[in-house]
Write a protein that holds these residues in place. Structure first.
Motif, short mmCIF file in Angstrom:
data_model
loop_
_atom_site.label_atom_id
_atom_site.label_comp_id
_atom_site.label_asym_id
_atom_site.label_seq_id
_atom_site.Cartn_x
_atom_site.Cartn_y
_atom_site.Cartn_z
N ALA A 228 -34.41 27.29 28.59
CA ALA A 228 -34.83 28.00 27.38
C ALA A 228 -33.74 28.90 26.82
CB ALA A 228 -36.10 28.80 27.65
N GLY A 229 -32.51 28.40 26.80
CA GLY A 229 -31.41 29.13 26.20
C GLY A 229 -30.76 30.18 27.06
N ARG A 230 -31.18 30.29 28.32
CA ARG A 230 -30.62 31.29 29.22
C ARG A 230 -30.14 30.63 30.50
NH1 ARG A 230 -31.87 36.66 28.36
NH2 ARG A 230 -31.51 37.06 30.57
N LEU A 231 -29.21 31.29 31.19
CA LEU A 231 -28.84 30.86 32.53
C LEU A 231 -29.84 31.43 33.52
CD1 LEU A 231 -24.96 31.38 32.64
CD2 LEU A 231 -26.24 29.34 32.04
N VAL A 232 -30.34 30.58 34.42
CA VAL A 232 -31.28 31.06 35.42
C VAL A 232 -30.66 31.05 36.82
CG1 VAL A 232 -33.32 30.46 34.09
CG2 VAL A 232 -32.35 28.79 35.68
N GLU A 233 -29.59 30.27 37.00
CA GLU A 233 -28.89 30.27 38.29
C GLU A 233 -27.50 29.68 38.07
OE1 GLU A 233 -29.58 29.21 43.04
OE2 GLU A 233 -31.06 28.57 41.55
N ASP A 234 -26.50 30.26 38.72
CA ASP A 234 -25.15 29.71 38.65
C ASP A 234 -24.36 30.09 39.88
OD1 ASP A 234 -24.45 32.35 38.28
OD2 ASP A 234 -23.58 32.10 36.30
N GLY A 235 -23.26 29.39 40.09
CA GLY A 235 -22.40 29.69 41.23
C GLY A 235 -21.69 28.44 41.70
N PRO A 236 -20.96 28.53 42.82
CA PRO A 236 -20.34 27.33 43.40
C PRO A 236 -21.41 26.28 43.69
CG PRO A 236 -19.50 29.33 44.44
CD PRO A 236 -20.66 29.75 43.58
N LYS A 308 -29.19 38.36 39.40
CA LYS A 308 -28.90 39.12 40.62
C LYS A 308 -27.83 38.37 41.41
CE LYS A 308 -33.71 40.66 41.13
NZ LYS A 308 -34.90 40.60 42.02
N THR A 309 -26.91 39.14 41.99
CA THR A 309 -25.87 38.54 42.82
C THR A 309 -26.43 38.24 44.19
OG1 THR A 309 -24.14 39.73 41.61
CG2 THR A 309 -23.57 38.85 43.78
N LEU A 310 -26.31 36.97 44.62
CA LEU A 310 -26.86 36.55 45.91
C LEU A 310 -25.78 36.25 46.94
CD1 LEU A 310 -29.52 34.03 44.54
CD2 LEU A 310 -29.80 36.47 44.94
N GLY A 311 -24.60 35.96 46.48
CA GLY A 311 -23.50 35.62 47.37
C GLY A 311 -22.22 35.59 46.57
N HIS A 312 -21.22 34.91 47.09
CA HIS A 312 -19.94 34.83 46.41
C HIS A 312 -20.07 34.06 45.10
CE1 HIS A 312 -15.71 34.60 45.68
NE2 HIS A 312 -15.69 33.28 45.78
N ARG A 313 -20.13 34.80 43.99
CA ARG A 313 -20.26 34.24 42.65
C ARG A 313 -21.55 33.45 42.46
NH1 ARG A 313 -16.46 30.52 41.23
NH2 ARG A 313 -15.89 30.06 43.38
N HIS A 314 -22.52 33.61 43.34
CA HIS A 314 -23.81 32.93 43.21
C HIS A 314 -24.83 33.92 42.67
CE1 HIS A 314 -27.34 30.63 45.30
NE2 HIS A 314 -27.35 30.50 43.98
N ASN A 315 -25.47 33.58 41.55
CA ASN A 315 -26.42 34.48 40.90
C ASN A 315 -27.68 33.72 40.51
OD1 ASN A 315 -24.28 36.75 40.39
ND2 ASN A 315 -23.38 34.93 39.46
N ALA A 316 -28.79 34.45 40.44
CA ALA A 316 -30.05 33.85 39.99
C ALA A 316 -30.88 34.92 39.29
CB ALA A 316 -30.83 33.24 41.15
N ALA A 317 -31.66 34.50 38.30
CA ALA A 317 -32.50 35.42 37.53
C ALA A 317 -33.96 35.16 37.87
CB ALA A 317 -32.25 35.24 36.03
#
Length: 328
Positions: A228-236, A308-317
């Motif tokens: 829906a136009g947003r990032l919900v999770e990203d990272g390696p 939120k930062t979960l690990g090395h460059r790993h994030n989730a909303a």
């Protein structure tokens, strides 16, 4: 070395009921020699992000934030400057080759056009370079004359011509918008292998837009899941697949066809995510995934979760990451 940095990118459209936000606070980065995968269902904003990168948003849409290409903000560049950059610094491989190619112009001339425009080559020089580029993507002139027209080629061959057009001027970034969607499985694998080889050979950065998590797992270094136009999770890519902290990421993974030990697809029904992606005019007030999520709470309906930062460059909303992981 960071080639591309997207910071707080928003894309808006003025409508009869006010401003409609199509992309909201998108943050991405791409380094030299890396492949970034953008994943999500249709309507999640993947192609819109690609169009914003190359400055080809439809009329009436406006973007704000930053899109930095080697430090230069593309959103501040005028059309003349964008024309200089497209093809030369950043190029795009479109989803359907028959709409990307001119049906009445020979393939050699289509590949050579950018070379003459951006590099100032003579006609002979451009045709020579076009022949070399077409050979690099598997279309040697001995078998595929420069005088051939697109309709004389197969779908996979046409897609190779589109890739050759994008590669001709040696761009630093290649944006591929679902480049294998219209192709059969064998040709898909060939095209993806070709793109991977080219990135390794020339040290480019690749933004690969796809709905296929299997392709992402095999091809990309980093990935971003859009909804829906947003990032919900990203990272390696490895970390995102190991953890899958957002319920939407898990839903996409669960919807992939499973395979038996013999390699044949099982006959069990595919898992689906209930509901559909909300359009930009009817998104919920809180988390956009709230109406389709099995972990949603009242808080999800009221407030928008931030990354939120979960690990090395790993994030989730997500407000319920712990519950999502416990439920796996």
């Amino acid at each position: 070395m960071t080639l591309l940095s997207i910071e707080n990118l928003c894309v808006e459209l003025e409508g009869p009921n006010g401003v409609c936000r199509l992309l909201d606070q998108v943050n991405l980065s791409l380094s030299k020699g890396q492949c970034l995968g953008l994943v999500g269902e249709s309507g999640c904003g993947k192609s819109m992000t690609a169009m914003a990168i190359i400055g080809l948003l439809p009329q009436g849409m406006r973007a704000h934030g930053k899109i930095l290409l080697n430090g230069e903000d593309l959103l501040k560049a005028d059309e003349e400057r964008l024309c200089q950059l497209r093809g030369r610094k950043v190029a795009m491989v479109f989803q359907e080759p028959m709409t990307a190619l001119n049906p009445v112009v020979p393939i050699g001339r289509q590949v050579a056009e950018g070379l003459r425009l951006h590099l100032g080559l003579t006609r002979h020089e451009a045709e020579t370079r076009a022949s070399q580029t077409l050979a690099r993507v598997g279309l040697p002139v001995e078998r595929f004359a420069l005088s051939l027209f697109p309709h004389q080629l197969s779908g996979g061959q046409r897609q190779r011509v589109v890739i050759a057009m994008a590669l001709a001027c040696g761009p630093e970034i290649l944006v591929a918008d679902e480049p294998t969607t219209a192709l059969d499985v064998t040709v898909q694998a060939q095209i993806l292998d070709l793109l991977a080889d080219i990135i390794d050979e020339f040290g480019m950065g690749l933004v690969l837009i796809t709905h296929d998590l299997g392709v992402v797992a095999e091809t990309t270094d980093t990935m971003a899941v859009m909804y829906a136009g947003r990032l919900v999770e990203d990272g390696p890519t490895v970390e995102v697949f190991e953890r899958m902290a957002h319920p939407y990421t898990r839903g996409l993974f669960a919807a992939m066809p499973s395979h038996s030990s013999e390699g044949s697809t099982t006959r069990s029904p595919l898992t689906t995510i209930p509901g559909r992606v909300p359009d930009a005019l009817s998104r919920p007030a809180g988390c956009p995934f709230v109406t389709r999520c099995g972990f949603a709470t009242d808080l999800c309906s009221r407030e928008l979760p931030l990354m939120k930062t979960l690990g090395h460059r790993h994030n989730a909303a997500c407000f319920n990451i712990a519950h999502v992981e416990e439920g796996s």
